[in-house]
Design a protein around this motif. Structure first.
Motif, PDB file in Angstrom:
ATOM      1  N   THR A 255       0.884  -1.202  -0.042  1.00 20.35           N
ATOM      2  CA  THR A 255      -0.001  -0.013   0.163  1.00 20.35           C
ATOM      3  C   THR A 255       0.968   1.171  -0.009  1.00 20.35           C
ATOM      4  N   ASP A 256       2.133   0.974   0.196  1.00 19.40           N
ATOM      5  CA  ASP A 256       3.160   2.261   0.242  1.00 19.40           C
ATOM      6  C   ASP A 256       3.400   2.511  -1.294  1.00 19.40           C
ATOM      7  N   GLU A 257       3.190   3.983  -1.786  1.00 13.49           N
ATOM      8  CA  GLU A 257       3.529   4.112  -3.043  1.00 13.49           C
ATOM      9  C   GLU A 257       4.976   4.067  -3.485  1.00 13.49           C
ATOM     10  N   ASN A 258       5.840   4.260  -2.309  1.00 14.49           N
ATOM     11  CA  ASN A 258       7.341   4.041  -2.696  1.00 14.49           C
ATOM     12  C   ASN A 258       7.780   2.456  -2.907  1.00 14.49           C
ATOM     13  N   SER A 259       6.996   1.441  -2.482  1.00 15.17           N
ATOM     14  CA  SER A 259       7.097   0.174  -2.969  1.00 15.17           C
ATOM     15  C   SER A 259       7.091  -0.308  -4.092  1.00 15.17           C
ATOM     16  N   GLN A 260       8.190  -1.097  -4.584  1.00 20.18           N
ATOM     17  CA  GLN A 260       8.422  -1.548  -5.931  1.00 20.18           C
ATOM     18  C   GLN A 260       7.950  -3.017  -6.135  1.00 20.18           C
ATOM     19  N   LEU A 261       8.009  -3.522  -4.919  1.00 16.32           N
ATOM     20  CA  LEU A 261       7.685  -4.975  -4.741  1.00 16.32           C
ATOM     21  C   LEU A 261       7.170  -5.514  -3.698  1.00 16.32           C
ATOM     22  N   GLY A 262       6.000  -5.996  -3.555  1.00 15.25           N
ATOM     23  CA  GLY A 262       5.463  -6.286  -2.550  1.00 15.25           C
ATOM     24  C   GLY A 262       5.469  -7.852  -2.225  1.00 15.25           C
ATOM     25  N   PRO A 263       4.634  -8.355  -1.327  1.00 13.35           N
ATOM     26  CA  PRO A 263       4.617  -9.766  -0.777  1.00 13.35           C
ATOM     27  C   PRO A 263       4.060 -10.577  -2.055  1.00 13.35           C
ATOM     28  N   LEU A 264       4.560 -11.977  -1.774  1.00 14.80           N
ATOM     29  CA  LEU A 264       3.959 -13.045  -2.857  1.00 14.80           C
ATOM     30  C   LEU A 264       2.606 -13.438  -2.205  1.00 14.80           C
ATOM     31  N   SER A 265       1.820 -14.022  -2.940  1.00  9.10           N
ATOM     32  CA  SER A 265       0.337 -13.960  -2.580  1.00  9.10           C
ATOM     33  C   SER A 265      -0.078 -14.607  -1.459  1.00  9.10           C
ATOM     34  N   SER A 266       0.985 -15.537  -0.780  1.00  9.27           N
ATOM     35  CA  SER A 266       0.485 -16.451   0.292  1.00  9.27           C
ATOM     36  C   SER A 266       1.927 -17.042   0.588  1.00  9.27           C
ATOM     37  N   LYS A 267       1.612 -17.742   2.001  1.00 12.80           N
ATOM     38  CA  LYS A 267       2.734 -18.453   2.623  1.00 12.80           C
ATOM     39  C   LYS A 267       2.919 -19.508   1.668  1.00 12.80           C
ATOM     40  N   ASP A 268       2.199 -20.375   0.903  1.00 16.34           N
ATOM     41  CA  ASP A 268       2.270 -21.539   0.132  1.00 16.34           C
ATOM     42  C   ASP A 268       3.079 -21.029  -1.112  1.00 16.34           C
ATOM     43  N   GLN A 269       2.683 -19.978  -1.686  1.00 14.03           N
ATOM     44  CA  GLN A 269       3.399 -19.440  -2.909  1.00 14.03           C
ATOM     45  C   GLN A 269       4.970 -18.995  -2.417  1.00 14.03           C
ATOM     46  N   PHE A 270       5.160 -18.380  -1.264  1.00  9.32           N
ATOM     47  CA  PHE A 270       6.422 -18.228  -0.721  1.00  9.32           C
ATOM     48  C   PHE A 270       7.229 -19.521  -0.680  1.00  9.32           C
ATOM     49  N   ASP A 271       6.542 -20.548  -0.264  1.00  6.81           N
ATOM     50  CA  ASP A 271       7.506 -21.751  -0.011  1.00  6.81           C
ATOM     51  C   ASP A 271       7.813 -22.318  -1.324  1.00  6.81           C
ATOM     52  N   THR A 272       6.801 -22.358  -2.139  1.00  7.26           N
ATOM     53  CA  THR A 272       7.113 -22.648  -3.444  1.00  7.26           C
ATOM     54  C   THR A 272       8.111 -22.146  -4.189  1.00  7.26           C
ATOM     55  N   VAL A 273       8.159 -20.714  -4.429  1.00  6.25           N
ATOM     56  CA  VAL A 273       9.401 -20.005  -4.893  1.00  6.25           C
ATOM     57  C   VAL A 273      10.656 -20.324  -4.124  1.00  6.25           C
ATOM     58  N   LYS A 274      10.681 -20.085  -2.896  1.00  3.20           N
ATOM     59  CA  LYS A 274      11.823 -20.292  -1.959  1.00  3.20           C
ATOM     60  C   LYS A 274      12.288 -21.832  -2.374  1.00  3.20           C
ATOM     61  N   GLY A 275      11.529 -22.956  -2.695  1.00  4.40           N
ATOM     62  CA  GLY A 275      11.920 -24.337  -2.918  1.00  4.40           C
ATOM     63  C   GLY A 275      12.691 -24.320  -4.284  1.00  4.40           C
ATOM     64  N   GLN A 276      12.065 -23.556  -5.262  1.00  8.17           N
ATOM     65  CA  GLN A 276      12.538 -23.412  -6.617  1.00  8.17           C
ATOM     66  C   GLN A 276      13.987 -22.866  -6.620  1.00  8.17           C
ATOM     67  N   VAL A 277      14.099 -21.830  -5.964  1.00  8.65           N
ATOM     68  CA  VAL A 277      15.595 -21.150  -6.016  1.00  8.65           C
ATOM     69  C   VAL A 277      16.416 -22.164  -5.361  1.00  8.65           C
ATOM     70  N   ASP A 278      16.106 -22.542  -4.231  1.00  5.80           N
ATOM     71  CA  ASP A 278      16.927 -23.122  -3.384  1.00  5.80           C
ATOM     72  C   ASP A 278      17.560 -24.610  -4.254  1.00  5.80           C
ATOM     73  N   ASP A 279      16.480 -25.082  -4.915  1.00  3.69           N
ATOM     74  CA  ASP A 279      16.894 -26.556  -5.544  1.00  3.69           C
ATOM     75  C   ASP A 279      17.753 -25.843  -6.933  1.00  3.69           C
ATOM     76  N   SER A 280      17.524 -24.982  -7.327  1.00  2.00           N
ATOM     77  CA  SER A 280      18.118 -24.417  -8.850  1.00  2.00           C
ATOM     78  C   SER A 280      19.915 -24.102  -8.097  1.00  2.00           C
ATOM     79  N   VAL A 281      19.901 -23.368  -7.159  1.00  4.12           N
ATOM     80  CA  VAL A 281      21.120 -23.221  -6.585  1.00  4.12           C
ATOM     81  C   VAL A 281      21.934 -24.394  -6.072  1.00  4.12           C
ATOM     82  N   ALA A 282      21.176 -25.251  -5.518  1.00  6.87           N
ATOM     83  CA  ALA A 282      21.887 -26.597  -5.233  1.00  6.87           C
ATOM     84  C   ALA A 282      22.360 -27.470  -6.201  1.00  6.87           C
TER      85      ALA A 282
END
Length: 458
Positions: free
Chosen positions: A298-325
């Motif tokens: 809701t802050d006009e200075n923000s360029q990036l907000g949160p992901l849509s849900s905790k589930d979506q956060f876990d999915t993205v985190k897992g994909q990045v971690d797997d790619s780095v591994a």
């Protein structure tokens, strides 16, 4: 009684709890929509158009509240929500303006003597619309506007996390004068949804979602001999060719990866860069991604907000971690901040290769996969090395050459040249391969669920 509760992904706080409907309650909504359709179908296209124009105005009149609700339910930036409302209003206006001509009867001839024939685009009935959460207003609107003009009714099963937006859309349609039962919103589980697809009063099914969801819904619908339109995920490639303007390429690459918090099917996701300009592009791209301000949507200075849900956060985190591994390297981001909410930072991965989620799959969040190509020809090869085929882009100073590559070689439904954008009412939207089939917008969506009726006169 089963219920669902919506949650604010920026704070983790609950918003609202809704009761789920039984099979009988959902079927009653479908039957009511069909009864309304039987009257709606008798109106001419010209008579339907003013209803759509009035809905467009209702959306504009309530833009601030709608944007705030979408931000609360999905974490999208407030300014993006306001833009989404305007796109939806423009879709209703476009459909009202162009629909009567696009769907008008066509005169043909038949037989050796050239007898008169008429082709008429007649409505089918109730269309079942299954929609995701990333654009809570736009996703249902692009189906609703086209099918109202066609003469069909519509039943919406929206993603549970944006239930409030779906219900509010229906309220505004009714306030604009749309017959109350013609557009229904149902809150049901997947089993009841499958039963509904098979119901004789459902005459077509459209889904926007993952390729996995598309396979399931497409199979259930096919078993019941129902036509489907499937707009599925993608891993869109943006090519940075040897003669690209790096400043332009980086500007639109940042925009294309972070738009709607990176949760967009036609977002730029893979950046395939010719070796000649690789270092220059990556250096500038990483600098600009590092500088992104992540914060309260809701802050006009923000360029990036949160992901849509905790589930979506876990999915993205897992994909990045797997790619780095598996060997990818994060040049920025890649580590979630220690804060309340489903926040994931702007991330750039390099050394991305086949076998990694960042190469093979869709990462629905602010994560860019950069892939080095030997030359322009190799870049085009890598771009098409994907099971998906929704959109893509080309950065190249020679627009004629880029146009030829886009037209003749890019195996996707949509290509942007030296730019980025999500959707336009006047251009077709849709993909190939595992990104699904069928088209919306540009007049094409109005003819997806029609009876193309051939009438032979003597």
């Amino acid at each position: 009684m089963s219920t669902l509760t919506t949650t604010n992904p920026a704070t983790g706080e609950p918003i609202e709890t809704y009761p789920l409907m039984s099979k009988q309650e959902a079927t009653a909504k479908l039957e009511a929509a069909h009864a309304a359709f039987l009257e709606w179908r008798l109106l001419s296209h010209a008579d339907r158009a003013p209803y759509l124009t009035k809905i467009a105005q209702k959306l504009r009149d309530n833009a601030d509240d709608l944007a705030a609700l979408m931000t609360q339910e999905t974490g999208k930036l407030l300014k993006d929500g306001k833009q989404e409302v305007e796109i939806c209003a423009a879709i209703f206006d476009y459909t009202a303006k162009t629909g009567p001509d696009a769907l008008a009867d066509e005169e043909r001839t038949h037989g050796q003597n050239g007898a008169r024939g008429v082709v008429s685009y007649q409505p089918l009935g109730v269309i079942y619309s299954i929609q995701p959460w990333n654009f809570p207003l736009y996703q249902p609107v692009r189906v609703l506007a086209a099918n109202l003009m066609t003469g069909n009714g519509c039943v919406l099963k929206h993603a549970s996390i944006c239930t409030g937006t779906g219900l509010r859309l229906r309220e505004l349609c009714i306030e604009a004068g749309l017959p109350e039962d013609l557009f229904q919103v149902i809150l049901i589980d997947h089993d009841i949804s499958d039963n509904l697809i098979a119901h004789p009063l459902v005459r077509g099914v459209t889904l926007t979602g993952s390729d996995g969801a598309g396979r399931h819904v497409g199979a259930v619908a096919a078993k019941a001999l129902k036509k489907t339109v499937l707009e599925l995920g993608s891993n869109d490639a943006y090519l940075v060719l040897e003669d690209a303007d790096i400043e332009t390429a980086v500007k639109f690459s940042v925009m294309g990866r972070l738009y709607n918090n990176g949760e967009t099917c036609v977002a730029a996701k893979r950046f395939i860069v010719a070796d000649k300009v690789y270092d220059a592009f990556v250096s500038t791209f990483v600098d600009q991604m590092k500088a992104i301000t992540m914060g309260d949507p809701t802050d006009e200075n923000s360029q990036l907000g949160p992901l849509s849900s905790k589930d979506q956060f876990d999915t993205v985190k897992g994909q990045v971690d797997d790619s780095v591994a598996k060997g990818a390297k994060a040049l920025c981001g890649g580590t979630a901040p220690d804060r309340t909410g489903a926040y994931y930072p702007a991330t750039v991965l390099v050394d991305v290769a086949p076998g990694m989620p960042a190469y093979d799959d869709e990462i629905f969040g602010p994560v860019a996969a950069v892939i080095r190509a030997k030359d322009d020809q190799d870049a085009m090869r890598i771009a098409n090395d994907s099971r998906y085929g929704l959109g893509g882009g080309i950065f190249c100073k020679d627009e004629d050459r880029a146009l030829k590559l886009a037209r003749d070689h890019f195996d996707t439904g949509m290509i942007r040249i030296n730019s980025f954008g999500a959707a336009d009412p006047n251009m077709p939207f849709g993909g190939v391969k595992d990104s699904g089939y069928g088209r919306e917008h540009g007049g094409f969506g109005m003819k997806e669920f029609v009876n193309v009726k051939a009438i032979f006169l003597p």
